[in-house]
Scaffold this motif. Structure first.
Motif, PDB file in Angstrom:
ATOM      1  N   ARG A 115      60.612 -26.348  90.249  1.00 45.29           N
ATOM      2  CA  ARG A 115      59.169 -26.131  90.105  1.00 45.29           C
ATOM      3  C   ARG A 115      58.423 -27.442  89.889  1.00 45.29           C
ATOM      4  NH1 ARG A 115      55.965 -21.859  86.087  1.00 45.29           N
ATOM      5  NH2 ARG A 115      53.902 -22.792  86.361  1.00 45.29           N
ATOM      6  N   ASP A 155      53.269 -29.764  89.127  1.00 44.70           N
ATOM      7  CA  ASP A 155      53.738 -28.377  89.072  1.00 44.70           C
ATOM      8  C   ASP A 155      53.507 -27.774  90.451  1.00 44.70           C
ATOM      9  OD1 ASP A 155      54.145 -25.658  88.725  1.00 44.70           O
ATOM     10  OD2 ASP A 155      53.191 -25.586  86.757  1.00 44.70           O
ATOM     11  N   GLN A 179      53.977 -24.861  91.431  1.00 46.83           N
ATOM     12  CA  GLN A 179      53.503 -23.480  91.394  1.00 46.83           C
ATOM     13  C   GLN A 179      52.007 -23.401  91.142  1.00 46.83           C
ATOM     14  OE1 GLN A 179      56.073 -20.617  89.434  1.00 46.83           O
ATOM     15  NE2 GLN A 179      54.328 -19.570  88.527  1.00 46.83           N
ATOM     16  N   THR A 180      51.502 -24.173  90.170  1.00 43.73           N
ATOM     17  CA  THR A 180      50.071 -24.132  89.856  1.00 43.73           C
ATOM     18  C   THR A 180      49.268 -25.149  90.656  1.00 43.73           C
ATOM     19  OG1 THR A 180      50.236 -25.747  88.046  1.00 43.73           O
ATOM     20  CG2 THR A 180      50.618 -23.421  87.503  1.00 43.73           C
ATOM     21  N   ASP A 199      54.572 -28.044  80.155  1.00 44.25           N
ATOM     22  CA  ASP A 199      54.015 -26.821  79.565  1.00 44.25           C
ATOM     23  C   ASP A 199      52.519 -26.719  79.850  1.00 44.25           C
ATOM     24  OD1 ASP A 199      56.446 -26.046  78.592  1.00 44.25           O
ATOM     25  OD2 ASP A 199      56.126 -26.853  76.574  1.00 44.25           O
ATOM     26  N   ALA A 243      52.004 -25.850  83.496  1.00 47.01           N
ATOM     27  CA  ALA A 243      52.385 -24.464  83.754  1.00 47.01           C
ATOM     28  C   ALA A 243      51.314 -23.494  83.281  1.00 47.01           C
ATOM     29  CB  ALA A 243      53.715 -24.148  83.085  1.00 47.01           C
TER      30      ALA A 243
END
Length: 254
Positions: free
Chosen positions: A74, A206, A208-209, A229, A232
């Motif tokens: 990720r 990241d 994903q984001t 963190d 995310a």
């Protein structure tokens, strides 16, 4: 990792009308049937044959950027580094251990040769690129480790007469051509435009984001986990930090 070859069942049905006669005992007929079956399998169209497996070397040579860790992870850490930077040399082993302990992370290298360290920094960068072109990702990181183990740092370069132990004709020809200098200059210019002002620096992304944050200086594991963190959680990127000493970035070589 080498992909598994697909298993393709081969089913060949042969309907034979064998005359029962004294000249064709069952044993002979069975033998002929076996030969015919083998011949039919050998004559199957080539499109039914499994495709040749892609070799590991072919996969590894796809680069740059040269990566370490989980390429499908990720998070991607982009390390902006100079091969003559003593802070980078001390930081890389710790960063590699941290990446190996975090399976959802990939590390990739981005050349940032400092003007104060030239021409040694770009010459060493060329060596690592030539080694990677010949041997892939693993060869790149091996060359980086070798340079850091032998360089005198701060622009002094490698000892005179020292030869890369895994050199080959392909690597030597690549080094002599200087054709990869354009790749190194392009990475350095891109780093400057991205706001990198010190080596080492890390861009934490990241996948994903889509969020990213630039951290300047040799950032330790706890700070990296906090940055991950935050990304995310899709929070706004914080101001870049500098926890430890780093080499300042000057004008990039042209």
């Amino acid at each position: 990792m080498e992909p598994k070859r697909p298993s393709i069942p081969l089913q060949v049905e042969a309907y034979r009308h064998l005359r029962r006669g004294r000249r064709w005992p069952r044993a002979v007929a069975a033998g002929l049937a076996s030969v015919l079956l083998i011949w039919l399998v050998a004559k199957l169209p080539s499109e039914h044959a499994p495709p040749p497996a892609t070799t590991v070397d072919a996969v590894q040579v796809a680069g740059p950027p040269w990566q370490l860790g989980n390429a499908e992870g990720r998070f991607t850490l982009t390390l902006y580094a100079d091969l003559e930077c003593p802070f980078c040399r001390a930081y890389l082993p710790r960063l590699k251990r941290w990446v190996s302990d975090n399976p959802d992370v990939a590390l990739q290298w981005h050349h940032q040769p400092l003007a104060a360290h030239e021409p040694a920094a770009s010459a060493e960068a060329r060596l690592t690129e030539c080694a990677a072109e010949a041997g892939g990702h693993a060869a790149f990181w091996q060359a980086v480790e070798w340079v850091y183990a032998h360089t005198r740092s701060d622009g002094q370069g490698l000892p005179d007469g020292l030869r890369y132990p895994d050199s080959s004709t392909a690597i030597e020809q690549c080094m002599a051509s200087e054709r990869l200098d354009a790749v190194i200059r392009a990475q350095a210019e891109e780093a400057t435009k991205s706001g990198v002002t010190a080596t080492p620096s890390l861009l934490v992304q990241d996948r994903q984001t889509g969020q990213a944050i630039l951290l300047q200086g040799p950032i330790e594991g706890d700070a990296l986990l906090s940055a991950m963190d935050m990304l995310a959680a899709d929070e706004p990127a914080a101001t870049p930090t500098n926890e430890m000493p780093a080499d300042a970035v000057g004008d990039m070589p042209r």
